[in-house]
Design a protein around this motif. Structure first.
Motif, PDB file in Angstrom:
ATOM      1  N   HIS A  57     -44.415  26.147  -3.022  1.00  0.00           N
ATOM      2  CA  HIS A  57     -43.298  25.375  -2.488  1.00  0.00           C
ATOM      3  C   HIS A  57     -43.733  24.562  -1.269  1.00  0.00           C
ATOM      4  O   HIS A  57     -43.299  23.429  -1.090  1.00  0.00           O
ATOM      5  CB  HIS A  57     -42.146  26.308  -2.124  1.00  0.00           C
ATOM      6  N   LYS A 103     -45.223  21.378  -2.101  1.00  0.00           N
ATOM      7  CA  LYS A 103     -44.348  20.355  -2.663  1.00  0.00           C
ATOM      8  C   LYS A 103     -43.922  19.334  -1.618  1.00  0.00           C
ATOM      9  O   LYS A 103     -43.671  18.181  -1.947  1.00  0.00           O
ATOM     10  CB  LYS A 103     -43.096  21.011  -3.248  1.00  0.00           C
ATOM     11  N   THR A 104     -43.818  19.773  -0.355  1.00  0.00           N
ATOM     12  CA  THR A 104     -43.385  18.837   0.684  1.00  0.00           C
ATOM     13  C   THR A 104     -44.419  17.734   0.913  1.00  0.00           C
ATOM     14  O   THR A 104     -44.070  16.555   0.859  1.00  0.00           O
ATOM     15  CB  THR A 104     -43.044  19.595   1.972  1.00  0.00           C
ATOM     16  N   LEU A 132     -46.531  16.751  -1.182  1.00  0.00           N
ATOM     17  CA  LEU A 132     -46.529  15.960  -2.423  1.00  0.00           C
ATOM     18  C   LEU A 132     -45.375  14.967  -2.405  1.00  0.00           C
ATOM     19  O   LEU A 132     -45.535  13.809  -2.812  1.00  0.00           O
ATOM     20  CB  LEU A 132     -46.390  16.874  -3.639  1.00  0.00           C
ATOM     21  N   ALA A 133     -44.204  15.426  -1.944  1.00  0.00           N
ATOM     22  CA  ALA A 133     -43.049  14.529  -1.856  1.00  0.00           C
ATOM     23  C   ALA A 133     -43.370  13.378  -0.915  1.00  0.00           C
ATOM     24  O   ALA A 133     -43.024  12.215  -1.185  1.00  0.00           O
ATOM     25  CB  ALA A 133     -41.827  15.302  -1.367  1.00  0.00           C
ATOM     26  N   LYS A 182     -45.750  10.946  -2.660  1.00  0.00           N
ATOM     27  CA  LYS A 182     -45.053  10.185  -3.690  1.00  0.00           C
ATOM     28  C   LYS A 182     -44.213   9.064  -3.048  1.00  0.00           C
ATOM     29  O   LYS A 182     -44.221   7.922  -3.503  1.00  0.00           O
ATOM     30  CB  LYS A 182     -44.163  11.134  -4.493  1.00  0.00           C
ATOM     31  N   MET A 183     -43.521   9.466  -1.974  1.00  0.00           N
ATOM     32  CA  MET A 183     -42.675   8.501  -1.269  1.00  0.00           C
ATOM     33  C   MET A 183     -43.511   7.342  -0.720  1.00  0.00           C
ATOM     34  O   MET A 183     -43.181   6.174  -0.881  1.00  0.00           O
ATOM     35  CB  MET A 183     -41.977   9.257  -0.131  1.00  0.00           C
ATOM     36  N   MET A 194     -35.737  23.586   4.922  1.00  0.00           N
ATOM     37  CA  MET A 194     -36.550  24.367   5.842  1.00  0.00           C
ATOM     38  C   MET A 194     -36.981  23.517   7.025  1.00  0.00           C
ATOM     39  O   MET A 194     -37.806  22.623   6.890  1.00  0.00           O
ATOM     40  CB  MET A 194     -37.760  24.941   5.120  1.00  0.00           C
ATOM     41  N   LEU A 195     -36.403  23.817   8.158  1.00  0.00           N
ATOM     42  CA  LEU A 195     -36.696  23.055   9.354  1.00  0.00           C
ATOM     43  C   LEU A 195     -37.251  24.001  10.409  1.00  0.00           C
ATOM     44  O   LEU A 195     -36.987  25.205  10.367  1.00  0.00           O
ATOM     45  CB  LEU A 195     -35.419  22.364   9.839  1.00  0.00           C
ATOM     46  N   ALA A 237     -37.943  22.088  -1.292  1.00  0.00           N
ATOM     47  CA  ALA A 237     -39.050  22.463  -2.158  1.00  0.00           C
ATOM     48  C   ALA A 237     -38.639  23.599  -3.080  1.00  0.00           C
ATOM     49  O   ALA A 237     -39.213  23.801  -4.125  1.00  0.00           O
ATOM     50  CB  ALA A 237     -40.240  22.882  -1.312  1.00  0.00           C
ATOM     51  N   ARG A 238     -37.610  24.353  -2.661  1.00  0.00           N
ATOM     52  CA  ARG A 238     -37.163  25.483  -3.480  1.00  0.00           C
ATOM     53  C   ARG A 238     -36.023  24.995  -4.347  1.00  0.00           C
ATOM     54  O   ARG A 238     -34.909  24.828  -3.880  1.00  0.00           O
ATOM     55  CB  ARG A 238     -36.681  26.621  -2.589  1.00  0.00           C
ATOM     56  N   ASP A 239     -36.297  24.754  -5.612  1.00  0.00           N
ATOM     57  CA  ASP A 239     -35.240  24.172  -6.437  1.00  0.00           C
ATOM     58  C   ASP A 239     -34.923  25.045  -7.641  1.00  0.00           C
ATOM     59  O   ASP A 239     -34.646  24.567  -8.719  1.00  0.00           O
ATOM     60  CB  ASP A 239     -35.579  22.737  -6.848  1.00  0.00           C
ATOM     61  N   LYS A 243     -38.059  18.669  -4.282  1.00  0.00           N
ATOM     62  CA  LYS A 243     -39.277  17.933  -3.947  1.00  0.00           C
ATOM     63  C   LYS A 243     -40.335  18.193  -5.009  1.00  0.00           C
ATOM     64  O   LYS A 243     -40.411  19.313  -5.497  1.00  0.00           O
ATOM     65  CB  LYS A 243     -39.821  18.394  -2.598  1.00  0.00           C
ATOM     66  N   PRO A 244     -41.207  17.284  -5.350  1.00  0.00           N
ATOM     67  CA  PRO A 244     -41.157  15.887  -4.923  1.00  0.00           C
ATOM     68  C   PRO A 244     -40.172  15.118  -5.798  1.00  0.00           C
ATOM     69  O   PRO A 244     -39.934  15.479  -6.923  1.00  0.00           O
ATOM     70  CB  PRO A 244     -42.593  15.410  -5.173  1.00  0.00           C
ATOM     71  N   PHE A 245     -39.609  14.044  -5.229  1.00  0.00           N
ATOM     72  CA  PHE A 245     -38.562  13.327  -5.947  1.00  0.00           C
ATOM     73  C   PHE A 245     -38.891  11.840  -5.949  1.00  0.00           C
ATOM     74  O   PHE A 245     -39.797  11.382  -5.257  1.00  0.00           O
ATOM     75  CB  PHE A 245     -37.208  13.567  -5.278  1.00  0.00           C
TER      76      PHE A 245
END
Lengths: 397, 231
Positions: A192, A195-196, A198-199, A202-203, B53-54, B80-82, B101-103
């Motif tokens: 997870h 993924k951040t 990666l996001a 991608k952006m 998540m901050l 990220a947790r979907d 994420k990712p989107f």
């Protein structure tokens, strides 16, 4: 025996009528043993029933002899008693002896032939019965899926012998299950976390593709590069973390001064990029401590990296090593403000990030350092002093 | 539409800032819950894009806090947790939409437009008023069947005005929707955009209420034109 009867005067040697001596004899083995008593004058003083009338051995002869008389093989023993003036001969039939031996052997052999298979069957049955719980345990273990780490059933009446084994196995399974679930959590967390970035990639790629001017495109491409560098660091840290967890805390002679010098040297590039000066104070003498060099390097590198990231450009990160009899202490001073209040309690958990870094880390550095120091038996403390923020690492010597 | 983006990952936040701007939004980006609270206290946002998540807590906490305070801004969660349970937890906490994420930026933009549309109480994507059709997705506007050639800012001003036809928007409202933090606002910029719009739509389409603001002139007040469509 006959000689002793004669000696005890229970048999008189002076009678002219040869005495009938009765010897103990089993009906089946009758005429087996016989005796003759001859006087020195050559008269037959007495003989037992079944003894031949003829003289068996010549006069004066003594000891064991095998003879044949009337076609029968005999074994004869003779002694001469001078006090009483006679020769005593005892004998028996060798054929009868052989029959006796044969009968004794046959008497033992037949029961043995019958009893041995019965005994074998009993032993086989008892062993199989005794080992049944082990077999059952083996079958349970064989039939298990790799993912099934549940406890083995101890059964309603488990045989006492197998219970310690079942219990030890269950204990091991329990510990395995905990380790496994921790690993699974970690993998899911790590996936997870990846993924951040990666996001972000991608952006930024999208922005770079759609950008209408060079400045926007360059900005996005620079962000992509930065993100790849950071993600790479995160992957490296994940591998480090996995490696720390494999280490068992075996120690070897380690020079903490050399480790500190090498680690700082490796981080000069990062410090230069961020405009941070690095300093090192080592004691005059070289010392060795029993430690794991790999873990120590890992702990120091991650803590120093954090210190560099936390220090504003133009500041200094200074590492001082001191050793006394029982403790080896690193004092790491940086120009940052320390861990923010909001995350202080959770800071050593994995993926918890600080807020003060503009090039925010993966949130793994402190977790790696804490894990490594725990394996080394060391301690980690943070302290805010007037001259800066201090990270103190104490290791056993 | 003015957006608040709460995302702590620097590269992603930067990408959202630039990308959403390219898609016609006016995003403000913050990295912590604390900064998000400060931003929300001073500005009215058309929608909030909230990471879960901050560094100083969970986005869900902020979400619950806003809903408790009675704030109704559409909120889209980024996380990220979907897993299904995560999505349910987010939506039940008061989120309007959810993106893992990712989107894709286009998908995020489309979802944000849909959220804005629902918040305005509309179902159709294209807003039609007094012969003017405005398509926020394609960022295209047609007037009496012909394409209008509008700049990015002019389109944004027009969109702000037609989202609720008849509502009066103060000059400062329009400025707030058009300019993010740190953007230089020239004192007569809005007047200039209104002037250009009037030159393309006719003088009477946008009405100036002196000292109050601007609005789309209601159709009964447009006697000279035949009205073919309504909101």
């Amino acid at each position: 025996m006959v000689s002793s009867l004669v000696s005890k005067n229970q048999i008189s040697l002076n009678t002219h009528d040869p005495a009938q001596i009765s010897l103990p004899a089993d009906a089946q083995y009758q005429h087996q043993q016989f005796c003759q008593i001859w006087s020195f004058s050559g008269e037959l003083v007495g003989r037992s029933q079944g003894a031949p009338a003829e003289r068996l051995l010549p006069a004066e002869d003594t000891g064991f002899r095998n003879i044949t008389q009337n076609g029968e093989r005999l074994r004869v023993f003779a002694i001469v008693n001078r006090d009483l003036g006679g020769q005593v001969m005892v004998g028996d039939s060798l054929a009868m002896r052989d029959k006796l031996v044969h009968d004794v052997v046959a008497g033992f052999l037949w029961p043995a032939l019958v009893i041995l298979p019965v005994m074998a069957a009993l032993i086989w049955f008892a062993t199989a019965r005794g080992l049944a719980p082990l077999d059952q345990l083996a079958r349970q273990l064989e039939g298990r899926k790799v993912s099934d780490l549940g406890a083995l059933p101890e059964g309603p009446s488990p045989p006492r012998e197998i219970r310690p084994v079942t219990r030890a196995l269950n204990d091991l399974l329990h510990r395995l299950a905990i380790a496994r679930s921790r690993e699974r959590d970690f993998i899911s967390y790590a996936a997870h976390e990846l993924k951040t970035p990666l996001a972000g990639l991608k952006m930024q790629a999208h922005v770079a593709r759609r950008a209408e001017d060079d400045a926007t495109r360059d900005h996005a491409l620079a962000a992509i590069e930065r993100s790849v560098t950071r993600t790479d660091r995160m992957v490296r840290q994940l591998l480090d973390l996995a490696r720390v967890e494999q280490r068992k805390g075996e120690t070897a002679g380690t020079d903490p001064g050399a480790v500190a010098r090498q680690t700082l040297a490796d981080l000069t590039d990062l410090a230069d990029r961020r405009g941070v000066a690095l300093g090192l104070d080592l004691p005059e003498e070289r010392h060795e401590i029993a430690s794991d060099e790999f873990l120590l390097t890992l702990a120091l590198r991650n803590l120093i990296e954090n210190a560099i990231q936390a220090t504003p450009s133009g500041g200094e990160v200074r590492l001082a090593l001191s050793l006394d009899g029982s403790r080896c202490t690193f004092d790491l001073r940086d120009g940052g403000t320390g861990l923010p209040e909001a995350i202080r309690a959770r800071a050593t958990e994995k993926f918890v990030k600080g807020t003060q870094f503009d090039d925010s880390g993966s949130g793994l550095g402190l977790a790696i350092a804490t894990d490594a120091l725990e394996t080394l038996g060391g301690e980690l403390r943070f302290e805010m002093l007037p001259d800066g923020h201090h990270t103190r690492i104490a290791l056993p010597v | 539409m003015r957006l608040l983006v709460v995302e702590d990952d620097e590269v992603l936040a930067d990408g959202l800032q630039v990308g959403l701007r390219m898609a016609g939004f006016t995003p403000d980006t913050v990295g912590t819950l604390e900064d998000a609270r400060a931003a929300l206290a001073g500005t009215e946002y058309g929608a909030i894009v909230l990471d879960l998540m901050l560094p100083d807590g969970s986005g869900l906490d902020l979400l619950a806090e806003l809903r408790r305070e009675g704030r109704r801004e559409p909120i889209l969660l980024l996380t990220a947790r979907d897993g299904v349970s995560d999505r349910i937890a987010g939506l039940d906490a008061g989120a309007d939409d959810y993106l893992g994420k990712p989107f894709d930026l286009d998908e995020l933009a489309a979802r944000l437009r849909a959220l804005a549309r629902r918040a305005e109480g509309r179902a159709e994507a294209v807003i039609t008023v007094n012969g003017l059709s405005v398509d926020p997705g394609a960022r295209r506007a047609t007037f009496d069947g012909r394409d209008l050639n509008l700049s990015r800012r002019e389109f944004s001003v027009l969109l702000a005005l037609v989202e609720r036809p008849g509502r009066v928007l103060a000059k400062s409202d329009i400025e707030e929707r058009l300019y993010g933090w740190g953007e230089e606002i020239e004192s007569n910029a809005i007047e200039v955009h209104i002037h250009h719009l009037r030159s393309k739509l006719g003088r009477d389409f946008i009405e100036t209420l002196r000292g109050i603001g601007y609005r789309i002139r209601p159709k009964e007040a447009l006697p000279s034109r035949s009205v073919s469509a309504s909101s």
